[in-house]
Motif scaffolding. Structure first.
Motif, PDB file in Angstrom:
ATOM      1  N   LEU A   1     -11.120   1.618   0.300  1.00  0.00           N
ATOM      2  CA  LEU A   1     -10.667   1.035  -1.071  1.00  0.00           C
ATOM      3  C   LEU A   1     -10.360   2.205  -1.291  1.00  0.00           C
ATOM      4  N   ARG A   2     -10.726   3.376  -1.748  1.00  0.00           N
ATOM      5  CA  ARG A   2     -10.118   4.986  -2.068  1.00  0.00           C
ATOM      6  C   ARG A   2      -8.818   4.429  -1.524  1.00  0.00           C
ATOM      7  N   ALA A   3      -8.613   4.728  -0.378  1.00  0.00           N
ATOM      8  CA  ALA A   3      -7.234   4.982   0.977  1.00  0.00           C
ATOM      9  C   ALA A   3      -6.558   3.710  -0.375  1.00  0.00           C
ATOM     10  N   PHE A   4      -6.881   2.447  -0.631  1.00  0.00           N
ATOM     11  CA  PHE A   4      -6.215   1.796  -0.847  1.00  0.00           C
ATOM     12  C   PHE A   4      -5.424   2.453  -2.300  1.00  0.00           C
ATOM     13  N   GLN A   5      -6.254   2.835  -3.320  1.00  0.00           N
ATOM     14  CA  GLN A   5      -6.223   3.457  -4.892  1.00  0.00           C
ATOM     15  C   GLN A   5      -4.614   4.299  -4.398  1.00  0.00           C
ATOM     16  N   ALA A   6      -5.168   5.335  -3.440  1.00  0.00           N
ATOM     17  CA  ALA A   6      -4.010   6.430  -3.465  1.00  0.00           C
ATOM     18  C   ALA A   6      -2.687   5.856  -3.202  1.00  0.00           C
ATOM     19  N   LEU A   7      -3.410   5.174  -2.017  1.00  0.00           N
ATOM     20  CA  LEU A   7      -2.052   4.362  -1.549  1.00  0.00           C
ATOM     21  C   LEU A   7      -0.946   3.884  -2.309  1.00  0.00           C
ATOM     22  N   ARG A   8      -1.402   3.597  -3.516  1.00  0.00           N
ATOM     23  CA  ARG A   8      -1.478   2.966  -4.650  1.00  0.00           C
ATOM     24  C   ARG A   8       0.063   3.789  -5.470  1.00  0.00           C
ATOM     25  N   ARG A   9      -1.092   4.810  -6.506  1.00  0.00           N
ATOM     26  CA  ARG A   9      -0.449   5.636  -6.415  1.00  0.00           C
ATOM     27  C   ARG A   9       0.360   6.459  -5.433  1.00  0.00           C
ATOM     28  N   LEU A  10       0.805   6.695  -4.736  1.00  0.00           N
ATOM     29  CA  LEU A  10       1.882   6.556  -4.208  1.00  0.00           C
ATOM     30  C   LEU A  10       2.541   6.191  -3.705  1.00  0.00           C
ATOM     31  N   GLY A  11       3.151   4.916  -4.264  1.00  0.00           N
ATOM     32  CA  GLY A  11       3.824   3.824  -3.661  1.00  0.00           C
ATOM     33  C   GLY A  11       3.716   3.526  -2.974  1.00  0.00           C
ATOM     34  N   VAL A  12       3.171   3.429  -2.473  1.00  0.00           N
ATOM     35  CA  VAL A  12       3.434   2.427  -0.893  1.00  0.00           C
ATOM     36  C   VAL A  12       2.771   0.522  -1.492  1.00  0.00           C
ATOM     37  N   PRO A  13       2.755  -0.371  -1.461  1.00  0.00           N
ATOM     38  CA  PRO A  13       1.996  -0.999  -1.877  1.00  0.00           C
ATOM     39  C   PRO A  13       1.797  -1.957  -0.794  1.00  0.00           C
ATOM     40  N   ASP A  14       2.595  -1.681   0.820  1.00  0.00           N
ATOM     41  CA  ASP A  14       1.898  -2.304   1.526  1.00  0.00           C
ATOM     42  C   ASP A  14       1.721  -1.456   2.706  1.00  0.00           C
ATOM     43  N   ALA A  15       0.819  -1.057   3.399  1.00  0.00           N
ATOM     44  CA  ALA A  15       0.108  -0.385   4.185  1.00  0.00           C
ATOM     45  C   ALA A  15      -1.174  -1.039   5.326  1.00  0.00           C
ATOM     46  N   ALA A  16      -0.770  -0.835   6.577  1.00  0.00           N
ATOM     47  CA  ALA A  16      -2.156  -0.989   7.238  1.00  0.00           C
ATOM     48  C   ALA A  16      -2.909   0.093   7.234  1.00  0.00           C
ATOM     49  N   PHE A  17      -4.398   0.190   7.144  1.00  0.00           N
ATOM     50  CA  PHE A  17      -4.797   0.954   7.131  1.00  0.00           C
ATOM     51  C   PHE A  17      -6.797   0.753   7.717  1.00  0.00           C
ATOM     52  N   ARG A  18      -7.312   1.250   8.612  1.00  0.00           N
ATOM     53  CA  ARG A  18      -8.803   1.392   8.577  1.00  0.00           C
ATOM     54  C   ARG A  18      -8.983   2.450   9.252  1.00  0.00           C
ATOM     55  N   LEU A  19     -10.658   2.821   9.189  1.00  0.00           N
ATOM     56  CA  LEU A  19     -11.215   4.379   9.016  1.00  0.00           C
ATOM     57  C   LEU A  19     -11.089   4.496  10.442  1.00  0.00           C
ATOM     58  N   ALA A  20     -10.401   5.394  10.431  1.00  0.00           N
ATOM     59  CA  ALA A  20     -10.398   7.019  11.711  1.00  0.00           C
ATOM     60  C   ALA A  20     -11.681   7.245  12.586  1.00  0.00           C
ATOM     61  N   HIS A  21     -11.635   6.716  13.680  1.00  0.00           N
ATOM     62  CA  HIS A  21     -12.717   7.513  14.490  1.00  0.00           C
ATOM     63  C   HIS A  21     -12.899   8.406  15.023  1.00  0.00           C
TER      64      HIS A  21
END
Length: 491
Positions: free
Chosen positions: A436-456
């Motif tokens: 969730l916080r990664a999604f919010q950070a990406l929005r602030r960076l101006g990246v509307p569409d990105a694939a993301f997951r937790l890193a192992h």
């Protein structure tokens, strides 16, 4: 400009129990100095304050690092406090290495100094191996409750995910914790011939927590199956006389050779000539000896304990044994697999590839990022929008305006976030946040569409892995056991 370059002309103090010249120096000293000399090489003015030992000089320059020695084994702590109090306005950053007991540098530095505490592994259970009551209880108190109070809010560096877990679960720290793994030795230019007969090489300090006696006790059963088995043990320590006596009682004089302290070249020759190394430690911060053996193409058998479970990838560069399980069975499995020359060649390639993914240059850069992040925090007097978290998110996206995105990333990301770019494709590791916080950070960076997951865990230690074409990735058989500059507020 990378983080190391931004530390040029800054004064950085490293506080460590020993330096690499100390007769009892080990992996913690290698970690400290390999990073310190790289900071110095990048233009930082680096001082290493450490304990004196017989025959040592009080002041010495080594690889651009000023080494100051004062106090003895325990006297180094008050000596370091006096040095900090007498040089309160000298250092821009202090890197405090906690070898069981830290130097408590925040008590002696101004509030604008960036104090970073590096923890290799947790000593709560190990104090009983070295001290009796009440000193063992005092050690636990200093490492846990007192350290938690003194370093409250300061950046903590852990050398592995296992150590980070211990910082949370055993010490109860709520600080931001960053991962800065160990590096790997530079590739050897000396040709080494692998032994034709089954050979085990172990290079370690002979101390109680290393549990080398477990290896010796496993050898009689192995020798029945492999009469020509050879075992090379290298290293000094207080347990060495007892280990020699144990080997004699077990009738291992013709099997085991004790080499004592060896040079770096001899260490590489022993590890490179062996089929296998063994790490029976009760716990490690990381398992540098595993990576050193891997750099010579030699796999490892280790117990599934903190640190070693991060350094050893089951079925790739070694075998993990449940702690308390029979070591002889795991060694028999490993030696059986490696009895085939082709299997030894595959092991060599896998181990060297895994070791090559770690470098001291990268470790130094990551620690420099933490120093810069902490320096920015103490100047801003406010926190990032992200709350402290041990989660890391891996995200990837494409952008037709790659140059603009790159400028934005350089401006708004944390110092400790990592990113790579290939054309219009970007990949980010965002530390200290969930999805969730990664999604919010990406929005602030101006990246509307990105694939993301937790890193192992492995992705936090090294960059995402791609196997070389044609590389043999079939797993080995397992054992029978279950196995800091001022910026705008960062995203």
């Amino acid at each position: 400009m990378n983080a190391l370059e931004h530390l040029a002309r800054t004064n950085v103090l490293f506080l460590n129990w020993r330096d690499p010249a100390h007769p009892q120096a080990g992996g913690a000293e290698a970690y400290c100095f390999e990073i310190a000399r790289r900071l110095a090489r990048s233009g930082a003015r680096v001082t290493l304050f450490t304990a004196r030992f017989p025959g040592s000089r009080p002041v010495e320059w080594t690889d651009g690092v000023r080494v100051l020695r004062d106090g003895g084994t325990y006297g180094v702590y008050p000596a370091a406090a006096r040095h900090l109090l007498g040089n309160r306005h000298t250092y821009d950053a202090v890197v405090d290495f906690q070898n069981g007991i830290p130097f408590f540098s925040p008590l002696f530095t101004p509030r604008w100094t960036a104090d970073v505490c590096v923890i290799h592994h947790i000593h709560q259970k190990q104090f009983d191996l070295f001290f009796r009551w009440p000193m063992n209880a005092v050690g636990r108190l200093l490492e846990k409750q007192i350290s938690r109070l003194v370093y409250r809010g300061h950046a903590i560096v852990a050398v592995s995910p296992s150590t980070r877990e211990g910082v949370r679960a055993e010490l109860g720290f709520r600080n931001p914790v960053y991962l800065v793994p160990n590096g790997s030795p530079s590739p050897s230019t000396v040709p080494v011939v692998r032994a034709a007969a089954p050979t085990i090489a172990v290079v370690t300090r002979m101390t109680p927590q290393k549990r080398v006696d477990l290896l010796l006790r496993a050898l009689p059963a192995l020798r029945e199956r492999w009469p020509g088995l050879r075992v090379d043990l290298a290293g000094d320590g207080g347990e060495l006389p007892d280990l020699r006596a144990l080997a004699r009682r077990l009738g291992l004089d013709s099997t085991v050779t004790f080499h004592g302290h060896v040079t770096e070249e001899r260490k590489r020759a022993l590890l490179g000539g062996a089929w296998l190394t063994v790490v029976p430690s009760v716990a490690e911060g990381w398992g540098l000896t595993v990576i050193e053996a891997n750099s010579m193409g030699t796999p490892a058998v280790a117990f599934d304990v903190p640190g070693l479970r991060d350094a050893v990838r089951q079925g790739h560069n070694g075998w993990l044994v449940p702690d308390g399980g029979p070591l002889s069975d795991a060694l028999a499995t490993a030696l059986t697999e490696l009895s085939d020359a082709d299997a030894r060649d595959r092991a060599d390639r896998r181990c060297r590839a895994w070791s090559a993914r770690f470098s001291w240059d990268d470790s130094a850069e990551r620690l420099a990022q933490v120093i810069l992040e902490e320096a920015g925090r103490v100047r801003r007097h406010r926190r990032s929008r992200r709350r402290d978290s041990d989660l890391t998110v891996l995200t990837s996206f494409r952008s037709p305006n790659g140059d603009h995105v790159e400028r934005t990333l350089k401006t708004l990301l944390r110092e400790t976030d990592r990113w790579t770019r290939q054309g219009d494709a970007f990949q980010l590791l965002l530390h200290g946040c969930d999805e969730l916080r990664a999604f919010q950070a990406l929005r602030r960076l101006g990246v509307p569409d990105a694939a993301f997951r937790l890193a192992h865990r492995r992705e936090e230690l090294v960059a995402p892995e791609t196997d070389s074409p044609g590389e043999d990735v079939r797993p080995w058989p397992t054992t029978d056991q279950p196995a800091a500059r001022d910026r705008r507020e960062p995203a």
